[in-house]
Design an enzyme around this catalytic site. Structure first.
Site, PDB file in Angstrom:
ATOM      1  N   HIS A   6       0.669  -0.924  -0.080  1.00  0.00           N
ATOM      2  CA  HIS A   6      -0.166   0.103   0.113  1.00  0.00           C
ATOM      3  C   HIS A   6       0.826   1.160  -0.033  1.00  0.00           C
ATOM      4  CE1 HIS A   6      -3.913  -1.458   0.213  1.00  0.00           C
ATOM      5  NE2 HIS A   6      -3.683  -2.352   1.064  1.00  0.00           N
ATOM      6  N   ARG A  22      -4.610  -7.749 -17.526  1.00  0.00           N
ATOM      7  CA  ARG A  22      -4.123  -8.892 -18.191  1.00  0.00           C
ATOM      8  C   ARG A  22      -3.883  -9.867 -17.145  1.00  0.00           C
ATOM      9  NH1 ARG A  22      -1.307  -4.937 -21.749  1.00  0.00           N
ATOM     10  NH2 ARG A  22      -1.365  -5.508 -23.863  1.00  0.00           N
ATOM     11  N   ARG A  79      -9.585  -9.373 -18.377  1.00  0.00           N
ATOM     12  CA  ARG A  79      -9.600 -10.241 -19.568  1.00  0.00           C
ATOM     13  C   ARG A  79      -9.270 -11.692 -18.774  1.00  0.00           C
ATOM     14  NH1 ARG A  79      -4.921  -9.340 -23.886  1.00  0.00           N
ATOM     15  NH2 ARG A  79      -3.698 -10.123 -22.239  1.00  0.00           N
ATOM     16  N   GLU A 121      -9.203  -9.386 -31.931  1.00  0.00           N
ATOM     17  CA  GLU A 121      -7.831  -9.175 -32.340  1.00  0.00           C
ATOM     18  C   GLU A 121      -7.499 -10.292 -33.318  1.00  0.00           C
ATOM     19  OE1 GLU A 121      -5.550 -10.172 -28.715  1.00  0.00           O
ATOM     20  OE2 GLU A 121      -6.797 -11.461 -27.850  1.00  0.00           O
ATOM     21  N   ASN A 154      -2.280  -5.153 -31.037  1.00  0.00           N
ATOM     22  CA  ASN A 154      -1.083  -5.805 -31.061  1.00  0.00           C
ATOM     23  C   ASN A 154      -1.294  -7.241 -32.028  1.00  0.00           C
ATOM     24  OD1 ASN A 154      -0.221  -3.939 -29.213  1.00  0.00           O
ATOM     25  ND2 ASN A 154      -0.913  -5.263 -27.604  1.00  0.00           N
ATOM     26  N   ASP A 155      -2.210  -8.102 -31.626  1.00  0.00           N
ATOM     27  CA  ASP A 155      -2.687  -9.172 -32.180  1.00  0.00           C
ATOM     28  C   ASP A 155      -3.040  -9.168 -33.589  1.00  0.00           C
ATOM     29  OD1 ASP A 155      -1.139 -11.428 -30.748  1.00  0.00           O
ATOM     30  OD2 ASP A 155      -2.578 -11.002 -29.175  1.00  0.00           O
ATOM     31  N   ARG A 197       4.930 -10.764 -34.071  1.00  0.00           N
ATOM     32  CA  ARG A 197       5.063  -9.466 -33.260  1.00  0.00           C
ATOM     33  C   ARG A 197       6.161  -9.612 -32.506  1.00  0.00           C
ATOM     34  NH1 ARG A 197       0.073  -9.502 -28.883  1.00  0.00           N
ATOM     35  NH2 ARG A 197       1.269  -8.639 -27.454  1.00  0.00           N
ATOM     36  N   CYS A 241      -7.404  -1.605 -26.992  1.00  0.00           N
ATOM     37  CA  CYS A 241      -6.655  -1.536 -25.733  1.00  0.00           C
ATOM     38  C   CYS A 241      -5.114  -2.069 -26.170  1.00  0.00           C
ATOM     39  CB  CYS A 241      -7.253  -2.658 -24.590  1.00  0.00           C
ATOM     40  SG  CYS A 241      -7.445  -4.526 -25.447  1.00  0.00           S
TER      41      CYS A 241
HETATM   42  C1  PEP Z   1      -3.419  -6.938 -28.068  1.00  0.00           C
HETATM   43  O1  PEP Z   1      -3.072  -8.176 -28.719  1.00  0.00           O
HETATM   44  O2  PEP Z   1      -3.366  -5.830 -28.743  1.00  0.00           O
HETATM   45  C2  PEP Z   1      -3.648  -6.952 -26.471  1.00  0.00           C
HETATM   46  C3  PEP Z   1      -3.878  -5.869 -25.977  1.00  0.00           C
HETATM   47  O3  PEP Z   1      -3.315  -8.160 -26.009  1.00  0.00           O
HETATM   48  P1  PEP Z   1      -1.910  -8.623 -25.706  1.00  0.00           P
HETATM   49  O4  PEP Z   1      -0.707  -7.676 -25.851  1.00  0.00           O
HETATM   50  O5  PEP Z   1      -1.761  -9.147 -24.293  1.00  0.00           O
HETATM   51  O6  PEP Z   1      -1.792  -9.871 -26.351  1.00  0.00           O
HETATM   52 MG    MG Z   2      -3.443 -10.082 -27.714  1.00  0.00          MG
END
Ligand code: PEP
Ligand code: MG
Length: 538
Positions: free
Chosen positions: A188, A293, A329, A428, A451-452, A462, A499
């Site tokens: 904390h 996450r 998630r 994604e 990202n994915d 990636r 996200c």
């Molecule tokens: C993504 O894939 O954009 C995402 C937010 O999830 P992660 O980066 O955890 O795969």
């Molecule tokens: Mg992802």
């Protein structure tokens, strides 16, 4: 010049003189007493005083750092009132005929040891709290009250460890940085330091004889430099000025709405990996968490985290957010996130293999455990559940069926949860984009994982740094997929956010807003910058 390293609990640079924290003399003597009744009376009076101090501290924290962080002092009041704790103190006084100070200190040590040996990380963290309330009670019994650390100039505070009550009582205008020899980034105190916007390092192996020395705290690198030479000092002074300038400009964005000049509102949330990150979201005035996450809970463990352990973690985050949106998630492992105890087979194409929802829909008990934990925690805050790596309608339907099953299990035992909990999916994969209309009918929201989505749309790994030449973060196909997702969502009253990392890309903020995005969730430190861009938009 000497360097010491530790773990950064909050970034930032501080330059100043060190002050070693002055703590009350811990020497507590064991004294024989004959009059048990008056010793108990003394104990009860001290307890009343400690409770009223904690009430005052709660009010002070409420004003300084907000309700979510003030709550710890309500927890301390509850701990001080705990039957087991009080019975233990009274029994020691009665059975051993000893003074109340000794009985409190012994009970405090015993309870702290018990908490410290627990498996659950959250419960382990309570060891510091029980020590804190016991020290307060002892100080009140001795008539000393709380420690006085009244500094006359701003200092870098060095201590073995800091209790939350010590942290919040300090005059924050007089503290440039916290450096502790023990402590955890999840404590904390660390959260409070983040909220107070004060650089903080924990677990620094700093010697005892540093009081009064000039030092630099580098919260980016987790470093303390004592007696810096002139060049180092000059370098850090420049760095500090740059940091301060940036922060000053962005601080103006706090408390302001994220709205364009023409009145379009966009929700700005933060991405987190655990409870220790919530402070960053609050510090940067995030409206909530758009991506927790949850796999980090599993990654930091050596075995499957139990339902109770997960429940405590989700609940803690929900409570710290005090009613703000919290999108959690479900487990997203496989590919680059491997966990030994899952014993996953080696795969030829892990990114296209057994990962995320595919694991959850196969190892049903792992999934059900998480769903029950999430539902239980939803009674304590504004939790929404999000499923990753979706490619088909049946996957979402199965997830929803399992969620309903988890709800029925809780209903059967009268366990409370948020009955109308929101459910969303990550978009994604190109498959999800192309059937977004059908998917939108099943859920309350979409969150685009760029990202994915970039990896799968452009067929570009990636993780592979050698493909940089071919990698285009702004690839028109990805942007088109985002637009298609937003449009499909809106046709079915399903709100749509982003996200993935692209959500914080300043070059695309305007583009996304024009596309009609409803929410952007990003690393908390990008929130204020993005708010500024949106507010400057026509
Ligand atoms: C993504 O894939 O954009 C995402 C937010 O999830 P992660 O980066 O955890 O795969
Ligand atoms: Mg992802």
């Amino acid at each position: 010049m000497e360097n010491f390293t530790g773990k950064a609990a909050y970034q930032g640079i501080a330059i100043g003189k060190i002050a070693e924290m002055v703590k009350a003399d811990g020497a507590i003597r064991r004294e024989h007493i004959d009059d048990i009744a008056s010793e108990l009376e003394r104990l009860h009076a001290a307890k009343e005083q400690a409770l009223s101090e904690l009430k005052a501290l709660y009010q002070k924290a409420l004003k300084d750092v907000g309700e979510a962080h003030a709550e710890i002092f309500e927890v301390h009041q509850m701990m001080l009132d705990d039957d087991d704790y009080n019975e233990s103190i009274e029994e020691i006084i009665k059975e051993q005929k000893v003074n109340a100070e000794y009985a409190v200190a012994t009970t405090g040590d015993n309870f702290a040891d018990m908490f410290a040996s627990m498996e659950d990380e959250y419960m382990r963290g309570r060891a510091a709290d029980v020590k804190d309330i016991s020290s307060r009670l002892v100080a009140d019994l001795m008539g000393g009250g709380a420690d006085a650390n009244n500094f006359t100039e701003p200092i870098i505070l060095v201590a073995d460890d800091l209790a939350p009550s010590e942290t919040v009582q300090l005059d924050k205008d007089m503290v440039l940085a916290f450096v502790t020899r023990a402590g955890s980034t999840n404590s904390h105190t660390a959260i409070l330091a983040r909220t107070m916007n004060i650089p903080a390092l924990v677990q620094v192996d700093i010697p005892k004889d540093v009081d009064g020395k000039l030092a630099i705290v580098d919260g980016m690198k987790g470093k303390v430099i004592i007696d810096p030479d002139e060049d180092t000092l000059a370098k850090y002074q420049v760095l500090q000025e740059k940091e301060e300038e940036k922060r000053r400009l962005l601080d103006e964005m706090k408390g302001k709405e994220t709205v364009t000049k023409s009145g379009r509102h966009v929700h700005l949330y933060g991405n987190i990996g655990g409870v220790g990150d919530v402070g960053y979201v609050l510090e940067n005035d995030g409206e909530g968490v758009g991506l927790f996450r949850s796999e980090f809970l599993y990654l930091s463990d050596t075995d499957y985290p139990s339902e109770e352990k997960q429940f405590q973690a989700y609940k803690q985050v929900a409570e710290l957010l005090a009613g703000k949106q919290l999108i959690i998630r479900t487990l997203d492992i496989g590919a680059d996130k491997q966990i030994d105890y899952f014993k996953l087979d080696k795969e030829e194409n892990p990114a296209l293999g057994f990962r995320a929802i595919r694991i959850c829909l196969t190892r049903e008990e792992v999934f059900m455990t998480q769903l029950r934990a999430l539902l239980r925690a939803s009674a304590y805050g504004n939790i929404a559940i999000m499923f990753p790596m979706i490619i088909s309608k049946w996957e979402v339907e199965t997830c929803l069926k399992m969620l309903n099953q988890a709800k029925a299990e809780l209903d059967a035992h009268d366990v409370p949860y948020k009955k109308d909990i929101s459910v969303g999916i990550m978009i994604e994969t190109p498959a999800a984009v192309l059937i977004a209309d059908e998917l939108a009918e099943l859920v309350d929201f979409f969150s685009i994982g760029t990202n994915d989505l970039t990896q799968y749309t452009c067929a570009i790994d990636r993780q592979n740094q050698h493909l940089e030449r071919f990698f285009d973060a702004h690839h028109p196909a990805v942007l088109k997929a985002i637009q298609m997702t937003i449009d499909a969502g809106h046709r079915h009253n399903t709100w749509v956010g982003i996200c993935g990392e692209l959500g914080a890309d300043p070059e695309l903020t305007e583009v996304f807003v024009k596309m009609g995005i409803d929410e952007l969730s990003m690393s908390p430190t990008s929130i204020l910058r993005t708010r500024k861009i949106i507010r400057d938009m026509d």
